[in-house]
Design a protein around this motif. Structure first.
Motif, PDB file in Angstrom:
ATOM      1  N   ALA A  30       0.743  -1.182  -0.065  1.00 61.03           N
ATOM      2  CA  ALA A  30      -0.044  -0.198   0.071  1.00 61.03           C
ATOM      3  C   ALA A  30       0.816   1.191  -0.125  1.00 61.03           C
ATOM      4  CB  ALA A  30      -0.908  -0.014   1.124  1.00 61.03           C
ATOM      5  N   SER A  31       0.445   2.133  -0.637  1.00 67.36           N
ATOM      6  CA  SER A  31       1.057   3.605  -0.889  1.00 67.36           C
ATOM      7  C   SER A  31       0.506   4.512   0.623  1.00 67.36           C
ATOM      8  CB  SER A  31       1.096   4.033  -2.097  1.00 67.36           C
ATOM      9  OG  SER A  31      -0.368   4.394  -2.252  1.00 67.36           O
ATOM     10  N   GLY A  32      -0.380   4.168   1.031  1.00 69.28           N
ATOM     11  CA  GLY A  32      -0.861   5.159   2.201  1.00 69.28           C
ATOM     12  C   GLY A  32      -2.208   4.473   2.848  1.00 69.28           C
ATOM     13  N   ILE A  33      -2.481   5.394   3.613  1.00 66.60           N
ATOM     14  CA  ILE A  33      -3.848   5.266   4.476  1.00 66.60           C
ATOM     15  C   ILE A  33      -4.468   6.175   5.251  1.00 66.60           C
ATOM     16  CG2 ILE A  33      -2.613   4.459   6.647  1.00 66.60           C
ATOM     17  CD1 ILE A  33      -4.442   2.141   7.045  1.00 66.60           C
ATOM     18  N   ASP A  34      -5.620   6.297   4.906  1.00 68.53           N
ATOM     19  CA  ASP A  34      -6.389   7.242   5.553  1.00 68.53           C
ATOM     20  C   ASP A  34      -6.803   6.847   7.128  1.00 68.53           C
ATOM     21  OD1 ASP A  34      -9.164   6.366   5.705  1.00 68.53           O
ATOM     22  OD2 ASP A  34      -9.071   6.343   3.797  1.00 68.53           O
ATOM     23  N   PHE A  35      -6.938   8.140   7.844  1.00 65.52           N
ATOM     24  CA  PHE A  35      -7.103   8.074   9.276  1.00 65.52           C
ATOM     25  C   PHE A  35      -8.408   7.242   9.627  1.00 65.52           C
ATOM     26  CE2 PHE A  35      -4.566  11.950   9.100  1.00 65.52           C
ATOM     27  CZ  PHE A  35      -3.577  11.419   9.805  1.00 65.52           C
ATOM     28  N   GLU A  36      -9.427   7.203   8.840  1.00 63.96           N
ATOM     29  CA  GLU A  36     -10.505   6.492   9.078  1.00 63.96           C
ATOM     30  C   GLU A  36     -10.300   4.861   8.834  1.00 63.96           C
ATOM     31  OE1 GLU A  36     -15.039   5.855   7.485  1.00 63.96           O
ATOM     32  OE2 GLU A  36     -13.984   7.548   6.710  1.00 63.96           O
ATOM     33  N   THR A  37      -9.784   4.687   8.090  1.00 67.36           N
ATOM     34  CA  THR A  37      -9.124   3.129   7.777  1.00 67.36           C
ATOM     35  C   THR A  37      -8.342   2.666   8.828  1.00 67.36           C
ATOM     36  OG1 THR A  37      -9.646   3.353   5.345  1.00 67.36           O
ATOM     37  CG2 THR A  37      -8.209   1.417   6.321  1.00 67.36           C
ATOM     38  N   LEU A  38      -7.545   3.573   9.305  1.00 67.03           N
ATOM     39  CA  LEU A  38      -6.335   3.272  10.300  1.00 67.03           C
ATOM     40  C   LEU A  38      -7.176   3.042  11.386  1.00 67.03           C
ATOM     41  CD1 LEU A  38      -3.436   2.814  10.917  1.00 67.03           C
ATOM     42  CD2 LEU A  38      -3.500   5.156  11.348  1.00 67.03           C
ATOM     43  N   GLU A  39      -8.126   3.897  11.744  1.00 66.99           N
ATOM     44  CA  GLU A  39      -8.842   3.671  13.026  1.00 66.99           C
ATOM     45  C   GLU A  39      -9.714   2.502  13.287  1.00 66.99           C
ATOM     46  OE1 GLU A  39     -11.337   6.828  15.893  1.00 66.99           O
ATOM     47  OE2 GLU A  39     -12.023   6.889  13.684  1.00 66.99           O
ATOM     48  N   LYS A  40     -10.426   2.191  11.980  1.00 65.44           N
ATOM     49  CA  LYS A  40     -11.177   1.110  11.890  1.00 65.44           C
ATOM     50  C   LYS A  40     -10.184  -0.184  12.332  1.00 65.44           C
ATOM     51  CE  LYS A  40     -14.733   2.620   8.933  1.00 65.44           C
ATOM     52  NZ  LYS A  40     -15.227   2.272   7.349  1.00 65.44           N
ATOM     53  N   MET A  41      -8.958  -0.354  11.670  1.00 68.87           N
ATOM     54  CA  MET A  41      -7.930  -1.493  11.911  1.00 68.87           C
ATOM     55  C   MET A  41      -7.707  -1.555  13.134  1.00 68.87           C
ATOM     56  SD  MET A  41      -5.518  -1.452   8.845  1.00 68.87           S
ATOM     57  CE  MET A  41      -6.033  -2.119   6.837  1.00 68.87           C
ATOM     58  N   LEU A  42      -7.282  -0.441  13.722  1.00 68.85           N
ATOM     59  CA  LEU A  42      -7.093  -0.491  15.098  1.00 68.85           C
ATOM     60  C   LEU A  42      -7.840  -1.054  16.170  1.00 68.85           C
ATOM     61  CD1 LEU A  42      -4.838   3.028  15.376  1.00 68.85           C
ATOM     62  CD2 LEU A  42      -4.093   0.703  15.348  1.00 68.85           C
ATOM     63  N   ASN A  43      -9.211  -0.340  15.980  1.00 70.15           N
ATOM     64  CA  ASN A  43     -10.192  -0.843  16.791  1.00 70.15           C
ATOM     65  C   ASN A  43     -10.626  -2.274  16.562  1.00 70.15           C
ATOM     66  OD1 ASN A  43     -10.751   1.671  18.154  1.00 70.15           O
ATOM     67  ND2 ASN A  43     -12.067   2.377  16.265  1.00 70.15           N
ATOM     68  N   TYR A  44     -10.599  -2.723  15.267  1.00 68.73           N
ATOM     69  CA  TYR A  44     -10.935  -4.166  14.987  1.00 68.73           C
ATOM     70  C   TYR A  44      -9.947  -5.257  15.879  1.00 68.73           C
ATOM     71  CZ  TYR A  44     -12.398  -8.465  12.666  1.00 68.73           C
ATOM     72  OH  TYR A  44     -12.602  -9.705  12.501  1.00 68.73           O
ATOM     73  N   LEU A  45      -8.706  -4.843  15.473  1.00 71.18           N
ATOM     74  CA  LEU A  45      -7.458  -5.540  15.743  1.00 71.18           C
ATOM     75  C   LEU A  45      -7.278  -5.403  17.517  1.00 71.18           C
ATOM     76  CD1 LEU A  45      -5.041  -4.761  12.936  1.00 71.18           C
ATOM     77  CD2 LEU A  45      -6.346  -6.893  13.238  1.00 71.18           C
ATOM     78  N   ASP A  46      -7.862  -4.596  18.043  1.00 65.48           N
ATOM     79  CA  ASP A  46      -7.757  -4.133  19.491  1.00 65.48           C
ATOM     80  C   ASP A  46      -5.973  -4.137  19.530  1.00 65.48           C
ATOM     81  OD1 ASP A  46      -8.201  -3.700  21.903  1.00 65.48           O
ATOM     82  OD2 ASP A  46      -8.193  -5.833  22.366  1.00 65.48           O
TER      83      ASP A  46
END
Length: 72
Positions: free
Chosen positions: A39-55
């Motif tokens: 991946a070349s980048g990530i937006d904050f919304e996607t990052l937040e979703k990943m962090l919450n899902y992965l705990d």
């Protein structure tokens, strides 16, 4: 942007990209690109979703601190 520990965390927690997609709404192709380091980048919304899902924390996901696998 390289999420260094995404593969490690997903493997440890036995999370498949399709499951993460269903729960978070993140495109499976995006999850796969990040997991494989393509991946070349990530937006904050996607990052937040990943962090919450992965705990996990941002530091654990990016690999700035080691992801500690807990053995029971």
């Amino acid at each position: 942007m390289y999420l260094k520990n995404l593969k490690i965390i997903m493997d440890y927690k036995n999370i498949k990209a399709i499951d993460m997609q269903k729960e978070t709404g993140i495109a499976r192709s995006s999850i796969s690109r990040h997991r494989n380091g393509n991946a070349s980048g990530i937006d904050f919304e996607t990052l937040e979703k990943m962090l919450n899902y992965l705990d996990c924390t941002l530091d654990e996901l990016f690999g700035t601190v080691p992801y500690v696998i807990k053995h029971d």
